[in-house]
Design a protein around this motif. Structure first.
Motif, PDB file in Angstrom:
ATOM      1  N   ASP A  28       0.869  -1.171   0.000  1.00 34.68           N
ATOM      2  CA  ASP A  28       0.000   0.000   0.000  1.00 34.68           C
ATOM      3  C   ASP A  28       0.907   1.222   0.000  1.00 34.68           C
ATOM      4  O   ASP A  28       1.324   1.702   1.040  1.00 34.68           O
ATOM      5  CB  ASP A  28      -0.898   0.000   1.246  1.00 34.68           C
ATOM      6  CG  ASP A  28      -1.825   1.197   1.268  1.00 34.68           C
ATOM      7  OD1 ASP A  28      -1.985   1.827   0.207  1.00 34.68           O
ATOM      8  OD2 ASP A  28      -2.376   1.499   2.346  1.00 34.68           O
ATOM      9  N   VAL A  29       1.238   1.692  -1.211  1.00 34.49           N
ATOM     10  CA  VAL A  29       2.179   2.796  -1.319  1.00 34.49           C
ATOM     11  C   VAL A  29       1.633   3.864  -2.243  1.00 34.49           C
ATOM     12  O   VAL A  29       0.755   3.622  -3.053  1.00 34.49           O
ATOM     13  CB  VAL A  29       3.543   2.308  -1.860  1.00 34.49           C
ATOM     14  CG1 VAL A  29       4.207   1.378  -0.889  1.00 34.49           C
ATOM     15  CG2 VAL A  29       3.363   1.653  -3.221  1.00 34.49           C
ATOM     16  N   GLY A  30       2.159   5.072  -2.128  1.00 33.33           N
ATOM     17  CA  GLY A  30       1.720   6.179  -2.962  1.00 33.33           C
ATOM     18  C   GLY A  30       2.494   6.246  -4.256  1.00 33.33           C
ATOM     19  O   GLY A  30       3.473   5.544  -4.443  1.00 33.33           O
ATOM     20  N   THR A  31       2.029   7.108  -5.172  1.00 29.28           N
ATOM     21  CA  THR A  31       2.699   7.284  -6.451  1.00 29.28           C
ATOM     22  C   THR A  31       3.428   8.607  -6.472  1.00 29.28           C
ATOM     23  O   THR A  31       2.833   9.647  -6.262  1.00 29.28           O
ATOM     24  CB  THR A  31       1.680   7.251  -7.600  1.00 29.28           C
ATOM     25  OG1 THR A  31       1.015   6.010  -7.578  1.00 29.28           O
ATOM     26  CG2 THR A  31       2.375   7.426  -8.949  1.00 29.28           C
ATOM     27  N   LEU A 147       4.962   2.168 -10.447  1.00 24.77           N
ATOM     28  CA  LEU A 147       5.581   3.034  -9.459  1.00 24.77           C
ATOM     29  C   LEU A 147       4.999   2.799  -8.066  1.00 24.77           C
ATOM     30  O   LEU A 147       5.717   2.846  -7.061  1.00 24.77           O
ATOM     31  CB  LEU A 147       5.429   4.501  -9.863  1.00 24.77           C
ATOM     32  CG  LEU A 147       6.261   4.932 -11.088  1.00 24.77           C
ATOM     33  CD1 LEU A 147       5.909   6.349 -11.497  1.00 24.77           C
ATOM     34  CD2 LEU A 147       7.749   4.825 -10.787  1.00 24.77           C
ATOM     35  N   LYS A 148       3.711   2.527  -8.008  1.00 27.37           N
ATOM     36  CA  LYS A 148       3.091   2.213  -6.718  1.00 27.37           C
ATOM     37  C   LYS A 148       3.673   0.914  -6.155  1.00 27.37           C
ATOM     38  O   LYS A 148       4.042   0.835  -4.987  1.00 27.37           O
ATOM     39  CB  LYS A 148       1.583   2.074  -6.877  1.00 27.37           C
ATOM     40  CG  LYS A 148       0.844   3.376  -7.087  1.00 27.37           C
ATOM     41  CD  LYS A 148      -0.660   3.108  -7.216  1.00 27.37           C
ATOM     42  CE  LYS A 148      -1.424   4.400  -7.431  1.00 27.37           C
ATOM     43  NZ  LYS A 148      -2.889   4.164  -7.581  1.00 27.37           N
ATOM     44  N   ALA A 149       3.741  -0.097  -7.003  1.00 24.61           N
ATOM     45  CA  ALA A 149       4.216  -1.398  -6.544  1.00 24.61           C
ATOM     46  C   ALA A 149       5.675  -1.359  -6.125  1.00 24.61           C
ATOM     47  O   ALA A 149       6.088  -2.011  -5.163  1.00 24.61           O
ATOM     48  CB  ALA A 149       4.015  -2.442  -7.641  1.00 24.61           C
ATOM     49  N   ALA A 150       6.484  -0.581  -6.859  1.00 24.05           N
ATOM     50  CA  ALA A 150       7.913  -0.498  -6.558  1.00 24.05           C
ATOM     51  C   ALA A 150       8.213   0.517  -5.466  1.00 24.05           C
ATOM     52  O   ALA A 150       9.359   0.666  -5.046  1.00 24.05           O
ATOM     53  CB  ALA A 150       8.689  -0.137  -7.824  1.00 24.05           C
ATOM     54  N   ALA A 151       7.174   1.227  -4.999  1.00 28.50           N
ATOM     55  CA  ALA A 151       7.333   2.251  -3.959  1.00 28.50           C
ATOM     56  C   ALA A 151       8.392   3.271  -4.361  1.00 28.50           C
ATOM     57  O   ALA A 151       9.218   3.690  -3.552  1.00 28.50           O
ATOM     58  CB  ALA A 151       7.686   1.609  -2.615  1.00 28.50           C
ATOM     59  N   MET A 152       8.355   3.676  -5.617  1.00 33.43           N
ATOM     60  CA  MET A 152       9.346   4.623  -6.120  1.00 33.43           C
ATOM     61  C   MET A 152       8.951   6.059  -5.827  1.00 33.43           C
ATOM     62  O   MET A 152       7.785   6.424  -5.937  1.00 33.43           O
ATOM     63  CB  MET A 152       9.510   4.471  -7.636  1.00 33.43           C
ATOM     64  CG  MET A 152      10.394   3.324  -8.068  1.00 33.43           C
ATOM     65  SD  MET A 152      10.765   3.438  -9.836  1.00 33.43           S
ATOM     66  CE  MET A 152      11.968   2.119  -9.990  1.00 33.43           C
ATOM     67  N   ASP A 153       9.946   6.855  -5.492  1.00 29.60           N
ATOM     68  CA  ASP A 153       9.731   8.287  -5.388  1.00 29.60           C
ATOM     69  C   ASP A 153      10.451   8.960  -6.560  1.00 29.60           C
ATOM     70  O   ASP A 153      11.015   8.290  -7.419  1.00 29.60           O
ATOM     71  CB  ASP A 153      10.214   8.833  -4.045  1.00 29.60           C
ATOM     72  CG  ASP A 153      11.685   8.522  -3.794  1.00 29.60           C
ATOM     73  OD1 ASP A 153      12.412   8.207  -4.772  1.00 29.60           O
ATOM     74  OD2 ASP A 153      12.107   8.598  -2.636  1.00 29.60           O
ATOM     75  N   ALA A 154      10.427  10.259  -6.613  1.00 33.38           N
ATOM     76  CA  ALA A 154      11.014  10.975  -7.741  1.00 33.38           C
ATOM     77  C   ALA A 154      12.495  10.665  -7.898  1.00 33.38           C
ATOM     78  O   ALA A 154      13.002  10.545  -9.010  1.00 33.38           O
ATOM     79  CB  ALA A 154      10.803  12.483  -7.559  1.00 33.38           C
ATOM     80  N   ALA A 155      13.192  10.527  -6.789  1.00 35.80           N
ATOM     81  CA  ALA A 155      14.635  10.293  -6.860  1.00 35.80           C
ATOM     82  C   ALA A 155      14.958   8.930  -7.465  1.00 35.80           C
ATOM     83  O   ALA A 155      15.776   8.810  -8.373  1.00 35.80           O
ATOM     84  CB  ALA A 155      15.245  10.397  -5.465  1.00 35.80           C
ATOM     85  N   SER A 156      14.290   7.894  -6.976  1.00 37.42           N
ATOM     86  CA  SER A 156      14.580   6.563  -7.499  1.00 37.42           C
ATOM     87  C   SER A 156      14.096   6.407  -8.924  1.00 37.42           C
ATOM     88  O   SER A 156      14.701   5.692  -9.726  1.00 37.42           O
ATOM     89  CB  SER A 156      13.946   5.490  -6.603  1.00 37.42           C
ATOM     90  OG  SER A 156      12.554   5.683  -6.495  1.00 37.42           O
ATOM     91  N   ALA A 157      12.996   7.082  -9.272  1.00 38.60           N
ATOM     92  CA  ALA A 157      12.468   6.979 -10.624  1.00 38.60           C
ATOM     93  C   ALA A 157      13.367   7.672 -11.627  1.00 38.60           C
ATOM     94  O   ALA A 157      13.383   7.341 -12.801  1.00 38.60           O
ATOM     95  CB  ALA A 157      11.072   7.586 -10.687  1.00 38.60           C
TER      96      ALA A 157
END
Length: 271
Positions: A28-31, A147-157
């Motif tokens: 359960d993560v944000g985008t 992106l939700k599933a990988a729990a990525m934020d702007a930096a990791s993306a």
């Protein structure tokens, strides 16, 4: 039969129904950072396949000799290569009523949809889903789900690379894919694609009208059956209006044949 997840033809695209997927481990993560990641059509197809493979493993798939598979083969085998797309299809034996297609060309039809739809109605539903794939409507939905599933934020993306997802993340991505929705414009364009698909292949375009009328009847049902289904309809274009749009075009093309009052069947159309 089990339940699955709601939202495609009624609906959306590689986005489907509030089902009984085994998502206890789903994240359960944000985008965040949606625009930071370079995301190609090939990326969308790869991730869609991974998500669908996960769904295939976590749902009951009709076998090759199952009446549902036999019927779908008769209807759709000649459309495996449709409009430049390479399609693969299976039947999920579940209680929810839907169908969806994804960027990798995967088409999944729910057995309970086949129970209430005639052949031409089913072809109209599938044509609509193919329209979403052809129009690349699923690309942004899959990107967001990833992106939700990988729990990525702007930096990791910002690394611009697509990471490998573990089983838990694949479940989360599948769930996010199924929860996605399309704009009214995208739904209208997919309806148009479905009509053109029916017309070009010599199918009865009135089947698309009947399909929408049946979906409208389902949305009007009360009681416990309505809850999840009604939520889905609240976020999608009105089925009666979509049916009327099909009727007007069929009349203009000289293809309209009054089907009379459309009702839901009391017995299964697939046995």
């Amino acid at each position: 039969m089990k339940k699955i997840i709601i939202g495609a033809f009624l609906l959306g695209s590689c986005v489907t129904i509030n089902a009984q997927f085994n998502l206890n481990k789903a994240l359960d993560v944000g985008t965040k950072g949606l625009k930071a990641l370079t995301f190609t059509n090939a990326d969308a197809a790869k991730l869609a396949k991974e998500g669908v493979d996960w769904m295939d493993k976590n749902n009951t798939v009709a076998g090759p000799k199952d009446p549902y598979t036999v019927r779908l083969n008769k209807l759709f085998a000649k459309h495996k290569s449709q409009d430049g797309l390479n399609l693969n299809y299976k039947v999920y034996k579940v209680t929810d009523i839907n169908a969806f297609a994804c960027a990798d060309g995967s088409v999944r039809v729910f057995s309970s949809l086949m129970d209430i739809m005639t052949d031409d109605e089913l072809l109209a539903v599938i044509g609509h889903e193919i329209g979403h794939v052809k129009n690349e409507d699923t690309k942004d939905a899959i990107k967001s789900a990833y992106l939700k599933a990988a729990a990525m934020d702007a930096a990791s993306a910002s690394s611009k690379t697509i990471a490998t997802l573990n089983d838990s993340q694949l479940g989360a991505m599948a769930n996010a894919m199924l929860d996605a929705s399309h704009s009214k414009k995208q739904e209208s364009e997919a309806d148009t694609y479905s009509y053109d698909f029916m017309k070009a292949n010599g199918y009865d375009v009135v089947g698309a009208y009947r399909a929408f009328k049946k979906l409208a009847l389902l949305s009007e049902e009360g009681g416990a059956k309505q809850s999840g289904f009604q939520k889905m309809f609240n976020s999608h274009p009105d089925s009666n209006k979509r049916a009327e749009a099909i009727k007007k075009r069929a009349e203009k093309d000289g293809l309209w044949k009054d089907p009379g009052t459309v009702t839901l069947p009391t017995t299964k159309l697939t046995k």
